[in-house]
Design a protein around this motif. Structure first.
Motif, PDB file in Angstrom:
ATOM      1  N   VAL A 158       0.791  -1.108   0.068  1.00 41.01           N
ATOM      2  CA  VAL A 158      -0.045   0.008   0.144  1.00 41.01           C
ATOM      3  C   VAL A 158       0.834   1.224  -0.141  1.00 41.01           C
ATOM      4  CG1 VAL A 158      -1.513   1.440   1.333  1.00 41.01           C
ATOM      5  CG2 VAL A 158      -2.067  -1.055   1.257  1.00 41.01           C
ATOM      6  N   TRP A 159       0.448   2.137  -0.710  1.00 42.04           N
ATOM      7  CA  TRP A 159       1.147   3.364  -0.658  1.00 42.04           C
ATOM      8  C   TRP A 159      -0.287   4.462  -0.615  1.00 42.04           C
ATOM      9  CZ3 TRP A 159       0.327   8.316  -2.021  1.00 42.04           C
ATOM     10  CH2 TRP A 159       1.340   9.583  -2.060  1.00 42.04           C
TER      11      TRP A 159
ATOM     12  N   ILE B  61      -1.861  -1.193  -3.886  1.00 39.75           N
ATOM     13  CA  ILE B  61      -3.103  -0.419  -3.614  1.00 39.75           C
ATOM     14  C   ILE B  61      -2.521   1.146  -3.308  1.00 39.75           C
ATOM     15  CG2 ILE B  61      -5.093   0.179  -2.137  1.00 39.75           C
ATOM     16  CD1 ILE B  61      -5.289  -2.826  -1.219  1.00 39.75           C
ATOM     17  N   TRP B  62      -3.007   2.129  -3.826  1.00 43.16           N
ATOM     18  CA  TRP B  62      -2.856   3.545  -3.725  1.00 43.16           C
ATOM     19  C   TRP B  62      -4.043   4.048  -3.058  1.00 43.16           C
ATOM     20  CZ3 TRP B  62      -1.381   1.110  -7.944  1.00 43.16           C
ATOM     21  CH2 TRP B  62       0.098   0.946  -8.369  1.00 43.16           C
ATOM     22  N   ALA B  63      -3.789   5.021  -2.436  1.00 42.56           N
ATOM     23  CA  ALA B  63      -4.876   6.051  -1.720  1.00 42.56           C
ATOM     24  C   ALA B  63      -4.450   7.243  -1.285  1.00 42.56           C
ATOM     25  CB  ALA B  63      -5.662   5.345  -0.575  1.00 42.56           C
TER      26      ALA B  63
ATOM     27  N   ASN C 103      -4.637  -6.925 -10.448  1.00 42.26           N
ATOM     28  CA  ASN C 103      -4.168  -6.920  -8.884  1.00 42.26           C
ATOM     29  C   ASN C 103      -3.668  -5.182  -8.571  1.00 42.26           C
ATOM     30  OD1 ASN C 103      -2.121  -6.564 -10.979  1.00 42.26           O
ATOM     31  ND2 ASN C 103      -0.611  -7.794 -10.081  1.00 42.26           N
ATOM     32  N   CYS C 104      -4.085  -4.427  -9.116  1.00 46.94           N
ATOM     33  CA  CYS C 104      -3.898  -3.084  -8.655  1.00 46.94           C
ATOM     34  C   CYS C 104      -5.167  -2.355  -8.369  1.00 46.94           C
ATOM     35  CB  CYS C 104      -2.960  -2.158  -9.798  1.00 46.94           C
ATOM     36  SG  CYS C 104      -1.251  -2.810  -9.904  1.00 46.94           S
ATOM     37  N   ALA C 105      -5.093  -1.160  -7.343  1.00 53.81           N
ATOM     38  CA  ALA C 105      -6.427  -0.443  -7.065  1.00 53.81           C
ATOM     39  C   ALA C 105      -6.018   0.866  -6.573  1.00 53.81           C
ATOM     40  CB  ALA C 105      -7.509  -1.246  -6.078  1.00 53.81           C
ATOM     41  N   VAL C 106      -6.760   1.764  -6.858  1.00 53.78           N
ATOM     42  CA  VAL C 106      -6.770   3.242  -6.406  1.00 53.78           C
ATOM     43  C   VAL C 106      -8.094   3.523  -5.792  1.00 53.78           C
ATOM     44  CG1 VAL C 106      -6.059   5.460  -7.002  1.00 53.78           C
ATOM     45  CG2 VAL C 106      -5.313   3.697  -8.477  1.00 53.78           C
TER      46      VAL C 106
ATOM     47  N   SER D 260      -2.537  -4.466   4.990  1.00 58.48           N
ATOM     48  CA  SER D 260      -1.478  -4.348   4.205  1.00 58.48           C
ATOM     49  C   SER D 260      -0.287  -5.255   4.773  1.00 58.48           C
ATOM     50  CB  SER D 260      -0.739  -2.956   3.788  1.00 58.48           C
ATOM     51  OG  SER D 260      -0.605  -2.273   4.983  1.00 58.48           O
ATOM     52  N   ASP D 261       0.431  -5.909   3.647  1.00 58.59           N
ATOM     53  CA  ASP D 261       1.554  -6.294   4.382  1.00 58.59           C
ATOM     54  C   ASP D 261       2.803  -5.562   4.152  1.00 58.59           C
ATOM     55  OD1 ASP D 261       0.758  -9.279   4.648  1.00 58.59           O
ATOM     56  OD2 ASP D 261       0.289  -8.939   2.436  1.00 58.59           O
ATOM     57  N   ILE D 262       2.918  -4.738   3.386  1.00 55.88           N
ATOM     58  CA  ILE D 262       4.038  -3.559   3.213  1.00 55.88           C
ATOM     59  C   ILE D 262       3.350  -2.301   3.042  1.00 55.88           C
ATOM     60  CG2 ILE D 262       5.982  -2.927   1.490  1.00 55.88           C
ATOM     61  CD1 ILE D 262       6.618  -5.556   2.806  1.00 55.88           C
TER      62      ILE D 262
END
Length: 550
Positions: free
Chosen positions: A349-350, A384-386, A412-415, A431-433
């Motif tokens: 996750v970012w 994942i981004w948010a 496998n990507c999501a915003v 999240s894991d990372i």
């Protein structure tokens, strides 16, 4: 019935009466008076101050429309919506008083957030959006960080002068006034007038936290605008120029002026302490700047079941709970994007405020390599981004939308939209990372990684802000090597994007998939190491011990 201010009895060692002024506070998902990290930090401070029973009050502004609600348009791009907010849990104190803005009286009403509502110190929220004011005056407290310069100046006067005057209206003797960032700077001039225009008397009472390690981020306004807006109260311009040491300059820098009016100031990490002293140390008349690293409130942020499993040394329970939390997050992902994620796949996750220097898209810079890595059969990735860009930062909004477009074909990507306290907690727990990619040394502190670590999410980060004080590479987190800071941004970005993918491919993914026990060891070490050093009880104590005591 008249409002009487009778909070809890403070603990003996925290009897110094302090007031903390901040443009934003994130204390609960239900109270939308924040935009990002500054608010998250301030909210945690208010919660820890309550837990320690400190003699502290919080002062802020009640934003009629909050920051904004982050929605999507028909093309899935981000859309900012502004909706009127109502809060039944805020008590109308009945206190209304005038302050002077642009030479005219503006009426200010104070609302009260009692400690028992959300577990904070007593807090007051100021509004001008009341029938006693004309329309223009009512709009001062409409939008957090209004893009109009005159409105922003008016908001600073509301926070600084309004907050200072409210404390006097309440009859509260305040020993220390704490400005969180320069937004409330007019407080310094209010105190200057109150104490017979004696700078030394202001300096006895005022302390300051600086957050921004780049000159452009430190608010600066034309002297003419500030004088026209009555920013300095009734202090004549010549005296302001003399006491603030700006001579014949055309502008006033809020941070530099606060450093001259304060007794002591703090930077928000050790790295930032060095940077802040390099930035401001050569100016005459500034106060000492010491580091007090930002931190976050554990009782609000940590998942109790993860914490209990760690304490009981029950690895099976910790892993089972982490799977549950991942599934909870993936329900949000599926609901917002239609993508169904797998709880057995490493999830990166970012998530934070969108700003150019934070480089949300660094992991996508070498796009083909990212796609190849993420879609590996052996070591797949979910990403994942948010985050919320400032709605008028068109570059940041464009970046947010560009990530949506670039990853639209990747299942496998999501915003995600709606990055507020609730979603932030779900992302940290699921999240894991936790990925952090600022351009060094522009992240003064950064605190989201602290609450991620509390919730069994491992930091993968550039060594900026708080990270050098915490992260031991491969033991409790993973570091992305940084290159020479003097290189052009595009060269740095290329090199550090490569380094990020290298660390993922060669260290993080093999550990997660091929040595799960060793990955779990990193997770647990991070959970243990992050507390108590980066739990905000330590920060709230240090404010009293290092900043508030004369």
């Amino acid at each position: 019935m008249a409002f009487t201010f009778k909070p809890y009895t403070p603990a003996a060692k925290y009897k110094t009466a302090a007031a903390y002024f901040s443009m934003e506070f994130a204390v609960d998902q239900a109270l939308k008076t924040y935009s990002g990290g500054l608010g998250f930090l301030a909210g945690s401070h208010m919660r820890s101050g309550f837990e320690l029973k400190q003699n502290l009050v919080g002062i802020s502004i009640l934003w009629t429309f909050g920051y904004y609600d982050q929605d999507r348009d028909a093309e899935q791009s981000m859309r900012a919506e502004f909706r009127h907010k109502h809060y039944s849990f805020l008590e109308d104190t009945g206190i209304i008083f005038p302050i002077t803005i642009h030479g005219a009286d503006v009426q200010v009403k104070a609302l009260y957030l009692a400690p028992e509502v959300f577990g904070t110190v007593p807090m007051f929220f100021l509004t001008t959006d009341i029938p006693e004011n004309d329309y223009l005056s009512r709009t001062i407290s409409h939008h957090l960080y209004d893009p109009d310069s005159a409105a922003r100046v008016a908001q600073s006067i509301l926070l600084g002068v309004g907050g200072g005057k409210l404390l006097d209206e309440l009859g509260r003797k305040t020993d220390v006034y704490h400005l969180n960032e320069g937004h409330g700077l007019p407080l310094a001039f209010y105190l200057y007038e109150k104490h017979g225009r004696d700078l030394a008397e202001v300096q006895k009472r005022l302390v300051f936290t600086t957050h921004t390690p780049e000159l452009a981020g430190n608010e600066e306004r034309p002297m003419k605008l500030l004088t026209d807006m009555t920013f300095f109260g009734s202090v004549p311009e010549e005296e302001v120029r003399r006491v603030a040491r700006i001579g014949h300059g055309d502008t006033l820098n809020y941070t530099l002026t606060a450093l001259r009016f304060a007794r002591k100031a703090n930077a928000v990490s050790k790295v930032h302490g060095t940077v802040a002293n390099e930035m401001w140390g050569h100016y005459e008349g500034i106060c000492p700047i010491i580091p007090i690293t930002n931190s976050q409130n554990g009782s609000y942020w940590r998942d109790p079941q993860l914490a209990a499993a760690l304490k009981a040394k029950d690895d099976a329970a910790l892993l089972a709970r982490k799977q549950e939390l991942k599934k909870d997050l993936f329900k949000i992902v599926a609901d917002q994007t239609g993508n169904v994620f797998d709880p057995n796949v490493i999830t990166i996750v970012w998530a934070r405020r969108f700003a150019a220097y934070k480089r949300a898209d660094l992991i996508l810079r070498h796009f083909e390599r990212f796609v190849e890595l993420a879609s590996s059969a052996k070591h797949p990735i979910q990403m994942i981004w948010a985050g919320k860009p400032y709605p008028k930062d068109f570059g940041a909004v464009a970046l947010f939308n560009e990530i949506i477009k670039r990853t639209a074909g990747l299942k496998n990507c999501a915003v995600l939209t709606g990055y507020e306290l609730g979603l932030s907690a779900a992302l940290k727990k699921g999240s894991d990372i936790w990925l952090n990619t600022p351009r060094f040394p522009r992240e003064a502190s950064g605190t989201s990684g602290m609450t991620a670590a509390m919730n069994a999410s491992v930091n993968l980060s550039i060594a900026d802000g708080w990270i050098p004080e915490f992260c031991r590479d491969g033991e409790n987190g993973f570091l992305i090597p940084i290159v020479d800071v003097t290189l052009p941004d595009n060269v740095k970005d290329d090199s550090e994007a490569t380094a990020l993918l290298d660390v993922l491919e060669n260290s993080v993914l093999p550990l997660y998939y091929d040595q799960p026990k060793n990955f779990l060891k990193v997770v647990k070490t991070a959970m243990k190491d992050v507390e108590p050093e980066f739990e905000s009880g330590r920060m709230a104590r240090e404010y009293y011990e290092l900043l508030y005591k004369a």
